[in-house]
Design a protein around this motif. Structure first.
Motif, mmCIF file in Angstrom:
data_model
loop_
_atom_site.group_PDB
_atom_site.id
_atom_site.type_symbol
_atom_site.label_atom_id
_atom_site.label_comp_id
_atom_site.label_asym_id
_atom_site.label_seq_id
_atom_site.Cartn_x
_atom_site.Cartn_y
_atom_site.Cartn_z
ATOM 1 N N TRP A 43 0.963 -1.084 -0.330
ATOM 2 C CA TRP A 43 -0.362 -0.427 0.102
ATOM 3 C C TRP A 43 1.013 0.837 -0.234
ATOM 4 O O TRP A 43 0.127 2.340 -0.488
ATOM 5 N N ARG A 44 1.840 1.009 0.286
ATOM 6 C CA ARG A 44 3.408 2.394 0.612
ATOM 7 C C ARG A 44 3.881 2.265 -0.700
ATOM 8 O O ARG A 44 4.613 3.171 -1.000
ATOM 9 N N GLU A 45 3.861 1.402 -1.585
ATOM 10 C CA GLU A 45 5.252 0.785 -2.654
ATOM 11 C C GLU A 45 4.536 1.513 -3.808
ATOM 12 O O GLU A 45 3.281 1.425 -3.873
ATOM 13 N N ASN A 46 5.123 2.316 -4.636
ATOM 14 C CA ASN A 46 4.993 3.375 -5.872
ATOM 15 C C ASN A 46 4.411 1.707 -6.868
ATOM 16 O O ASN A 46 5.788 1.028 -8.065
ATOM 17 N N LEU A 47 3.204 0.925 -7.189
ATOM 18 C CA LEU A 47 3.447 -0.079 -7.615
ATOM 19 C C LEU A 47 3.240 0.628 -9.803
ATOM 20 O O LEU A 47 2.223 1.484 -9.470
ATOM 21 N N PRO A 48 3.215 0.161 -10.481
ATOM 22 C CA PRO A 48 3.330 1.098 -12.091
ATOM 23 C C PRO A 48 1.907 0.542 -12.453
ATOM 24 O O PRO A 48 1.700 -0.372 -11.496
ATOM 25 N N GLU A 49 1.390 1.253 -12.716
ATOM 26 C CA GLU A 49 -0.364 0.936 -13.378
ATOM 27 C C GLU A 49 0.570 0.000 -14.991
ATOM 28 O O GLU A 49 1.034 0.418 -15.370
ATOM 29 N N ALA A 77 10.705 -1.227 -13.853
ATOM 30 C CA ALA A 77 10.590 -0.901 -12.576
ATOM 31 C C ALA A 77 9.513 -3.351 -12.145
ATOM 32 O O ALA A 77 10.270 -3.446 -11.129
ATOM 33 N N LYS A 105 -4.216 -4.436 -4.314
ATOM 34 C CA LYS A 105 -2.876 -4.031 -3.761
ATOM 35 C C LYS A 105 -2.010 -5.752 -4.598
ATOM 36 O O LYS A 105 -0.583 -5.906 -4.762
ATOM 37 N N TRP A 109 0.663 -6.303 -7.549
ATOM 38 C CA TRP A 109 2.027 -6.314 -7.764
ATOM 39 C C TRP A 109 2.531 -8.456 -8.960
ATOM 40 O O TRP A 109 3.325 -8.261 -9.051
#
Length: 208
Positions: A43-49, A77, A105, A109
């Motif tokens: 929830w804090r990670e920058n997961l790219p679309e 990424a 989320k 991932w």
């Protein structure tokens, strides 16, 4: 230094899955003080679309075409996240069950790292083959209902079979699942379920 990767899939620090993970990790750190615990909060990670250049990169690789500069940058990424997983000697995933499945989320991932040439490959004569090495992997799954004793009133646990197949597809086959449930309802029932799960997790941590 050997590493354990802990994937946090709950947005709540005080969730039942997070509490179960703490019970496990506290005992794990006692048993293996020389290990590093790498916490990855999804929830804090920058997961790219998963669209645009990274999506086109996937299809370029599937078609045997070279990446453009933009595709190469976007795919990096996914490579970083896959490497972070592959460097871990042990993996723990703590997650709630949402609508009988997993939080978006966690699915996000999985969609990012599950890439051809990165976590799996296709052989025309043998089919799909995993690229990650196997390692002990624990999934702590908390649910409002009780999916462990058959009193879920006809509801189906879709999270466990999905995660089992998705992780095995990449090469993680030494899988262990610990369910925590019910997490809602009479306090006596939820407390008993929590105690059973935490006791099992502490026992597992000593030999994980």
């Amino acid at each position: 230094m050997p590493k354990l990767l802990h994937l946090v899939a709950s947005p709540r620090a005080d969730s039942e899955s997070s509490a179960g993970a703490r019970a496990f990790l506290d005992r794990f750190r006692q048993a293996r003080p020389g290990w590093d615990v790498d916490e990855m909060n999804l929830w804090r990670e920058n997961l790219p679309e998963f669209d645009g250049e990274i999506l086109q990169a996937k299809y370029a690789r599937m078609g045997g075409r070279a990446f453009t500069d933009g595709q190469r940058e976007a795919f990096a990424a996914a490579e970083r996240m896959a490497v972070r997983l592959d460097l871990a000697e042990r993996v723990v995933i703590s997650t709630p069950m949402w609508n009988f499945g997993i939080p978006y989320k966690l699915k996000h991932w999985l969609d990012i790292i599950n890439q051809p040439g990165l976590t799996f490959r296709f052989d025309p004569s043998r089919g799909y083959l995993p690229l990650l090495k196997d390692r002990p992997t624990l999934v702590i799954l908390a649910s409002g209902g009780d999916f462990t004793t058959g009193i879920s009133r006809g509801r189906t646990d879709l999270a466990t079979p999905y995660l089992r197949e998705a992780l095995r597809f990449m090469g993680l086959r030494d899988l262990h699942f610990v369910a925590i449930g019910p997490t809602s309802g009479p306090a006596t029932h939820t407390a008993a379920a929590r105690e059973r799960a935490h006791r099992r997790l502490a026992e597992m941590a000593a030999r994980f």
